[in-house]
Design a protein around this motif. Structure first.
Motif, PDB file in Angstrom:
ATOM      1  N   HIS A 149       8.893   4.611  -8.351  1.00  0.00           N
ATOM      2  CA  HIS A 149       8.492   3.210  -8.156  1.00  0.00           C
ATOM      3  C   HIS A 149       9.550   2.224  -8.640  1.00  0.00           C
ATOM      4  O   HIS A 149       9.276   1.046  -8.854  1.00  0.00           O
ATOM      5  CB  HIS A 149       7.124   2.974  -8.797  1.00  0.00           C
ATOM      6  CG  HIS A 149       6.103   3.937  -8.264  1.00  0.00           C
ATOM      7  ND1 HIS A 149       5.529   3.784  -7.015  1.00  0.00           N
ATOM      8  CD2 HIS A 149       5.645   5.112  -8.750  1.00  0.00           C
ATOM      9  CE1 HIS A 149       4.733   4.813  -6.780  1.00  0.00           C
ATOM     10  NE2 HIS A 149       4.788   5.636  -7.817  1.00  0.00           N
ATOM     11  N   CYS A 180       4.345   0.520  -0.709  1.00  0.00           N
ATOM     12  CA  CYS A 180       4.191   1.803  -1.405  1.00  0.00           C
ATOM     13  C   CYS A 180       2.711   2.058  -1.678  1.00  0.00           C
ATOM     14  O   CYS A 180       1.902   1.131  -1.697  1.00  0.00           O
ATOM     15  CB  CYS A 180       4.984   1.742  -2.703  1.00  0.00           C
ATOM     16  SG  CYS A 180       4.891   3.231  -3.712  1.00  0.00           S
ATOM     17  N   CYS A 215       1.509   2.515  -4.393  1.00  0.00           N
ATOM     18  CA  CYS A 215       1.160   1.837  -5.646  1.00  0.00           C
ATOM     19  C   CYS A 215       0.826   0.363  -5.398  1.00  0.00           C
ATOM     20  O   CYS A 215       0.367  -0.337  -6.291  1.00  0.00           O
ATOM     21  CB  CYS A 215       2.304   1.938  -6.659  1.00  0.00           C
ATOM     22  SG  CYS A 215       3.705   0.860  -6.302  1.00  0.00           S
ATOM     23  N   CYS A 257       9.434   0.499  -3.020  1.00  0.00           N
ATOM     24  CA  CYS A 257       9.632   1.521  -4.047  1.00  0.00           C
ATOM     25  C   CYS A 257      10.467   2.666  -3.473  1.00  0.00           C
ATOM     26  O   CYS A 257      10.394   2.952  -2.274  1.00  0.00           O
ATOM     27  CB  CYS A 257       8.303   2.097  -4.516  1.00  0.00           C
ATOM     28  SG  CYS A 257       7.262   0.931  -5.387  1.00  0.00           S
TER      29      CYS A 257
END
Ligand SMILES: [Zn+2]
Length: 399
Positions: free
Chosen positions: A236, A246, A248, A253
């Motif tokens: 990340h 991403c 996340c 990332c």
């Protein structure tokens, strides 16, 4: 639970297989009487056993000591997003039996850990042993682990695992065991440190490239987990500010730009645009989906587009690793994970990018290679973790 000095003795036996009383005195600084006392205590506690006779230098032949093979078993568990690897090892860490199965972490912790328990029981049955004989378990999971508590914290796409008591769950089946849980990439690094290319190397990085990208860091001969256990979560790090979203939630990332799914998506786009007949053929044969492995196969057949996609990915990963090299100065980087074996262009591009962007002093003694343990690294490291925490002083076990 034994003292730190006694743990030194056991670590030394793990490295060399056997030890003499003279070596113990040299290693610990204990007096002759203290060595006799401590060795007797460790024998009666079941840790050590006497073995044969060592070389005599005149006088009585010294009796050597080894780890008591009857002490019990270690269970190594490598839980992947879609697979499960188990290994049963003896007290010296030698793997006796192994098994692998398909699994799905998305099924949640209870289902997956039940599979782990059943697999462990099966391995024990095959050796005619009982669950009470498992004295230590090492577990690797593909997500961020708070190491001191052995729980996953905010694992992307696996919300059911958040804070789940993996340790307690497995101890219900294996009541005599110490259970330690760690991030899978840390265990791969630990496996290489104890039984692979990292043996004897104080500072190195293991990089896993798969669906996600992560790193295990060995610093000063030990796994560096950081203050809360998240060290090495390099997937990340921002690689392209306005890049793809991403898992996340951020954009650009490293793993979203250069991981397995990114390679596959770029290849599928090239197949649809007509840039690569080879990839187009594969896309159609696989029902409209491409995997990173397929891109690797196309590259091996000499497909220009596939090679360029892999090289681009390697370059982006290499750019981030160059930053890590400048920051941490490792002497070795090992590349592993499911996407690592898609072709030598990946490794070549990573090497080139790291050498180009790192300082001369940082790369003077730097080697970058594929992980020799490969898919075995995780379960090998899980056994190492189980061993490390079986023989450690009391406060560390309870921490
Ligand atoms: Zn991310």
């Amino acid at each position: 639970v034994i003292s730190p000095r006694a743990a030194d003795v056991i670590r030394s036996i793990r490295r060399g297989g056997i030890i003499s009383r003279t070596d113990i005195a040299r290693l610990t600084g204990w007096s002759r009487a203290k060595v006799t006392n401590e060795v007797n205590r460790m024998i009666s506690a079941g840790y050590l056993a006497e073995v044969g006779e060592g070389l005599s230098h005149g006088g009585r032949r010294p009796r050597l000591l080894k780890l008591n093979p009857g002490l019990g078993f270690m269970l190594g568990v490598d839980i992947g997003a879609t697979s499960l690897d188990l290994a049963l090892a003896d007290a010296a860490g030698r793997i006796i039996k192994r098994c692998a199965a398909a699994a799905n972490m998305l099924d949640g912790p209870e289902r997956t850990l039940q599979q782990v328990a059943e697999g462990g029981l099966e391995l024990l049955r095959e050796t005619g042993s009982r669950p009470e004989q498992v004295i230590s378990i090492g577990v690797g999971v593909p997500g961020p682990v708070e190491f001191s508590k052995g729980v996953l914290i905010a694992p992307p796409l696996m919300p059911g695992w958040e804070n789940f008591p993996i340790r307690g769950y497995l101890q219900e089946t294996f009541p005599a065991s110490v259970v330690k849980v760690d991030n899978d990439v840390n265990l791969m690094a630990l496996g290489e440190l104890n039984a692979g290319a990292g043996a004897g190397i104080d500072n190195f990085i293991f990089v896993k490239i798969g669906t996600g990208i992560g790193a295990g860091i060995v610093s000063g001969g030990q796994i560096h987990r950081g203050s809360s256990g998240s060290a090495g979560d390099i997937g990340h790090i921002c690689a392209e500010r306005n890049g793809p979203v991403c898992r996340c939630g951020n954009t650009g990332c490293l793993e979203a730009v250069a991981g397995g799914p990114a390679i596959a998506a770029r290849a599928a786009a090239a197949a649809r645009s007509g840039a690569s007949p080879n990839l187009a053929r594969r896309l159609e044969a696989n029902g409209g989906v491409l995997s990173a492995e397929e891109v690797g196969a196309a590259a091996r057949e000499g497909d220009r587009t596939a090679i360029e996609i892999i090289q681009a990915s390697g370059q982006i990963i290499g750019d981030v690793l160059a930053g890590l090299v400048n920051f941490f100065n490792p002497s070795l980087i090992l590349i592993g994970g499911g996407v690592a074996n898609i072709g030598n262009q990946l490794l070549a591009s990573i090497r080139q990018a790291v050498l180009y962007r790192s300082t001369a002093l940082a790369t003077r003694e730097l080697t970058i290679n594929y992980s020799p343990l490969g898919s075995e690294a995780g379960v090998t490291g899980a056994i190492s973790l189980a061993l490390d925490y079986l023989f450690i002083s009391g406060q560390d076990v309870e921490r």
